[in-house]
Design a protein around this motif. Structure first.
Motif, PDB file in Angstrom:
ATOM      1  N   PHE A  43      31.163 -12.413  63.267  1.00 14.36           N
ATOM      2  CA  PHE A  43      31.637 -12.724  61.920  1.00 14.36           C
ATOM      3  C   PHE A  43      32.611 -11.613  61.550  1.00 14.36           C
ATOM      4  O   PHE A  43      32.196 -10.575  61.026  1.00 14.36           O
ATOM      5  N   PRO A  44      33.907 -11.784  61.835  1.00 11.40           N
ATOM      6  CA  PRO A  44      34.881 -10.728  61.556  1.00 11.40           C
ATOM      7  C   PRO A  44      34.852 -10.299  60.085  1.00 11.40           C
ATOM      8  O   PRO A  44      34.699 -11.137  59.193  1.00 11.40           O
ATOM      9  N   LEU A  45      34.982  -9.016  59.871  1.00 13.10           N
ATOM     10  CA  LEU A  45      34.911  -8.457  58.525  1.00 13.10           C
ATOM     11  C   LEU A  45      35.884  -9.136  57.573  1.00 13.10           C
ATOM     12  O   LEU A  45      35.528  -9.475  56.450  1.00 13.10           O
ATOM     13  N   ASP A  46      37.098  -9.374  58.014  1.00  8.98           N
ATOM     14  CA  ASP A  46      38.094  -9.961  57.112  1.00  8.98           C
ATOM     15  C   ASP A  46      37.838 -11.445  56.834  1.00  8.98           C
ATOM     16  O   ASP A  46      38.505 -12.032  55.989  1.00  8.98           O
ATOM     17  N   GLN A  47      36.870 -12.033  57.515  1.00 11.35           N
ATOM     18  CA  GLN A  47      36.559 -13.446  57.292  1.00 11.35           C
ATOM     19  C   GLN A  47      35.201 -13.648  56.620  1.00 11.35           C
ATOM     20  O   GLN A  47      34.722 -14.769  56.508  1.00 11.35           O
ATOM     21  N   LEU A  48      34.580 -12.560  56.181  1.00 12.10           N
ATOM     22  CA  LEU A  48      33.308 -12.684  55.468  1.00 12.10           C
ATOM     23  C   LEU A  48      33.600 -13.110  54.033  1.00 12.10           C
ATOM     24  O   LEU A  48      34.104 -12.345  53.229  1.00 12.10           O
ATOM     25  N   HIS A  49      33.303 -14.355  53.730  1.00 12.03           N
ATOM     26  CA  HIS A  49      33.531 -14.942  52.418  1.00 12.03           C
ATOM     27  C   HIS A  49      32.377 -15.894  52.124  1.00 12.03           C
ATOM     28  O   HIS A  49      31.406 -15.946  52.889  1.00 12.03           O
ATOM     29  N   ALA A  50      32.454 -16.642  51.050  1.00 16.69           N
ATOM     30  CA  ALA A  50      31.337 -17.490  50.605  1.00 16.69           C
ATOM     31  C   ALA A  50      30.830 -18.431  51.696  1.00 16.69           C
ATOM     32  O   ALA A  50      29.623 -18.588  51.887  1.00 16.69           O
ATOM     33  N   ASP A  51      31.740 -19.074  52.456  1.00 17.25           N
ATOM     34  CA  ASP A  51      31.302 -19.990  53.512  1.00 17.25           C
ATOM     35  C   ASP A  51      30.573 -19.243  54.621  1.00 17.25           C
ATOM     36  O   ASP A  51      29.582 -19.731  55.171  1.00 17.25           O
ATOM     37  N   ALA A  52      31.077 -18.059  54.961  1.00 18.75           N
ATOM     38  CA  ALA A  52      30.420 -17.262  55.997  1.00 18.75           C
ATOM     39  C   ALA A  52      29.040 -16.821  55.532  1.00 18.75           C
ATOM     40  O   ALA A  52      28.098 -16.807  56.318  1.00 18.75           O
ATOM     41  N   TYR A  53      28.904 -16.454  54.243  1.00 18.14           N
ATOM     42  CA  TYR A  53      27.589 -16.084  53.720  1.00 18.14           C
ATOM     43  C   TYR A  53      26.616 -17.248  53.862  1.00 18.14           C
ATOM     44  O   TYR A  53      25.474 -17.070  54.260  1.00 18.14           O
ATOM     45  N   ALA A  54      27.087 -18.451  53.527  1.00 24.83           N
ATOM     46  CA  ALA A  54      26.228 -19.635  53.618  1.00 24.83           C
ATOM     47  C   ALA A  54      25.773 -19.859  55.055  1.00 24.83           C
ATOM     48  O   ALA A  54      24.606 -20.157  55.307  1.00 24.83           O
ATOM     49  N   GLY A  72      30.847   1.786  63.529  1.00 24.43           N
ATOM     50  CA  GLY A  72      29.927   1.708  62.401  1.00 24.43           C
ATOM     51  C   GLY A  72      30.625   1.643  61.055  1.00 24.43           C
ATOM     52  O   GLY A  72      30.006   1.343  60.034  1.00 24.43           O
ATOM     53  N   LYS A  73      31.923   1.915  61.017  1.00 25.07           N
ATOM     54  CA  LYS A  73      32.653   1.950  59.742  1.00 25.07           C
ATOM     55  C   LYS A  73      32.842   0.555  59.156  1.00 25.07           C
ATOM     56  O   LYS A  73      32.594   0.332  57.973  1.00 25.07           O
ATOM     57  N   ARG A  74      33.286  -0.391  59.971  1.00 30.13           N
ATOM     58  CA  ARG A  74      33.461  -1.763  59.480  1.00 30.13           C
ATOM     59  C   ARG A  74      32.108  -2.388  59.167  1.00 30.13           C
ATOM     60  O   ARG A  74      31.991  -3.220  58.260  1.00 30.13           O
ATOM     61  N   ALA A  75      31.081  -1.999  59.904  1.00 28.77           N
ATOM     62  CA  ALA A  75      29.733  -2.510  59.622  1.00 28.77           C
ATOM     63  C   ALA A  75      29.281  -2.080  58.226  1.00 28.77           C
ATOM     64  O   ALA A  75      28.645  -2.852  57.506  1.00 28.77           O
ATOM     65  N   GLN A  76      29.622  -0.871  57.820  1.00 29.02           N
ATOM     66  CA  GLN A  76      29.287  -0.399  56.473  1.00 29.02           C
ATOM     67  C   GLN A  76      29.992  -1.247  55.420  1.00 29.02           C
ATOM     68  O   GLN A  76      29.397  -1.640  54.418  1.00 29.02           O
ATOM     69  N   LEU A  77      31.262  -1.557  55.651  1.00 25.64           N
ATOM     70  CA  LEU A  77      32.004  -2.411  54.716  1.00 25.64           C
ATOM     71  C   LEU A  77      31.389  -3.810  54.651  1.00 25.64           C
ATOM     72  O   LEU A  77      31.284  -4.405  53.574  1.00 25.64           O
ATOM     73  N   ALA A  78      30.980  -4.341  55.795  1.00 26.83           N
ATOM     74  CA  ALA A  78      30.344  -5.662  55.834  1.00 26.83           C
ATOM     75  C   ALA A  78      29.023  -5.642  55.071  1.00 26.83           C
ATOM     76  O   ALA A  78      28.700  -6.590  54.348  1.00 26.83           O
ATOM     77  N   LYS A  79      28.258  -4.576  55.203  1.00 22.70           N
ATOM     78  CA  LYS A  79      26.990  -4.460  54.495  1.00 22.70           C
ATOM     79  C   LYS A  79      27.216  -4.495  52.984  1.00 22.70           C
ATOM     80  O   LYS A  79      26.481  -5.149  52.247  1.00 22.70           O
ATOM     81  N   GLU A  80      28.263  -3.821  52.539  1.00 27.63           N
ATOM     82  CA  GLU A  80      28.578  -3.823  51.117  1.00 27.63           C
ATOM     83  C   GLU A  80      28.914  -5.241  50.636  1.00 27.63           C
ATOM     84  O   GLU A  80      28.533  -5.637  49.538  1.00 27.63           O
ATOM     85  N   LYS A  81      29.611  -6.011  51.474  1.00 34.16           N
ATOM     86  CA  LYS A  81      29.936  -7.392  51.119  1.00 34.16           C
ATOM     87  C   LYS A  81      28.690  -8.274  51.117  1.00 34.16           C
ATOM     88  O   LYS A  81      28.525  -9.129  50.251  1.00 34.16           O
ATOM     89  N   LEU A  82      27.821  -8.091  52.103  1.00 39.26           N
ATOM     90  CA  LEU A  82      26.666  -8.970  52.277  1.00 39.26           C
ATOM     91  C   LEU A  82      25.505  -8.662  51.342  1.00 39.26           C
ATOM     92  O   LEU A  82      24.758  -9.565  50.970  1.00 39.26           O
TER      93      LEU A  82
END
Length: 176
Positions: A43-54, A72-82
């Motif tokens: 799940f690429p960081l730049d594509q994490l959006h409402a549909d990806a969450y679902a 681990g840096k992009r994973a931290q950003l993804a965690k903040e989004k999720l």
């Protein structure tokens, strides 16, 4: 919700592969294709959006999410989004796939022709600096500002731990 981190070595020794875990790799599809853990999902960081969450919510009910990227840096950003959209424990694997690759675990890989996003940024930054210097010598000295802008961008990226050039490059067709 857990906001923990785990280093790659501990993850491999104590967690991988266990039931009730979901490994989400947030690198670009090209990076994922070149090297990834078996059974991980991209799940690429730049594509994490409402549909990806679902989609994640439907596959992750009651499971612990382990977020993985290059270091681990992009994973931290993804965690903040999720974290605003999920109740699952979310754990960041520090050291990322780079650290995992140094272990003896078997990874899925492609032919090795993919250049990592970090290397692409270094290549682009170096090329822009050289271009700025050459143009300033041959055309107009004020074009040295291009090299200065790249240098300032690198300083900003180092201080903030975010890279605009990396975000732009991640959207390029060869990284999809």
């Amino acid at each position: 919700m857990s906001q923990a981190v785990i280093n790659a070595t501990t993850f491999l020794e104590d967690i991988y592969p266990l039931a009730n875990t979901l490994i989400i790799d947030v690198r670009t599809p090209a990076e994922f294709k070149s090297l990834h853990l078996p059974n991980s999902k991209n799940f690429p960081l730049d594509q994490l959006h409402a549909d990806a969450y679902a989609e994640l919510l439907s596959t992750a009910a009651g499971t612990t999410l382990y977020l993985l990227c290059g270091t681990g840096k992009r994973a931290q950003l993804a965690k903040e989004k999720l974290s605003d959209h999920m109740d699952n424990p979310i754990i960041i694997i520090t050291g990322g796939i780079n650290e995992i690759a140094r272990s003896n675990v078997v990874l899925n890989s492609s032919d090795g022709t993919t250049i990592s996003l970090e290397r692409q940024v270094r290549i682009a930054a170096g090329a822009l600096v050289v271009l700025g210097v050459v143009l300033s010598i041959t055309l107009n000295p004020s074009l040295l500002a291009l090299s200065a802008a790249v240098g300032l961008g690198l300083i900003f990226a180092g201080i903030t731990d975010s890279c605009g050039m990396g975000l732009v490059l991640s959207k390029m067709p060869w990284n999809q």
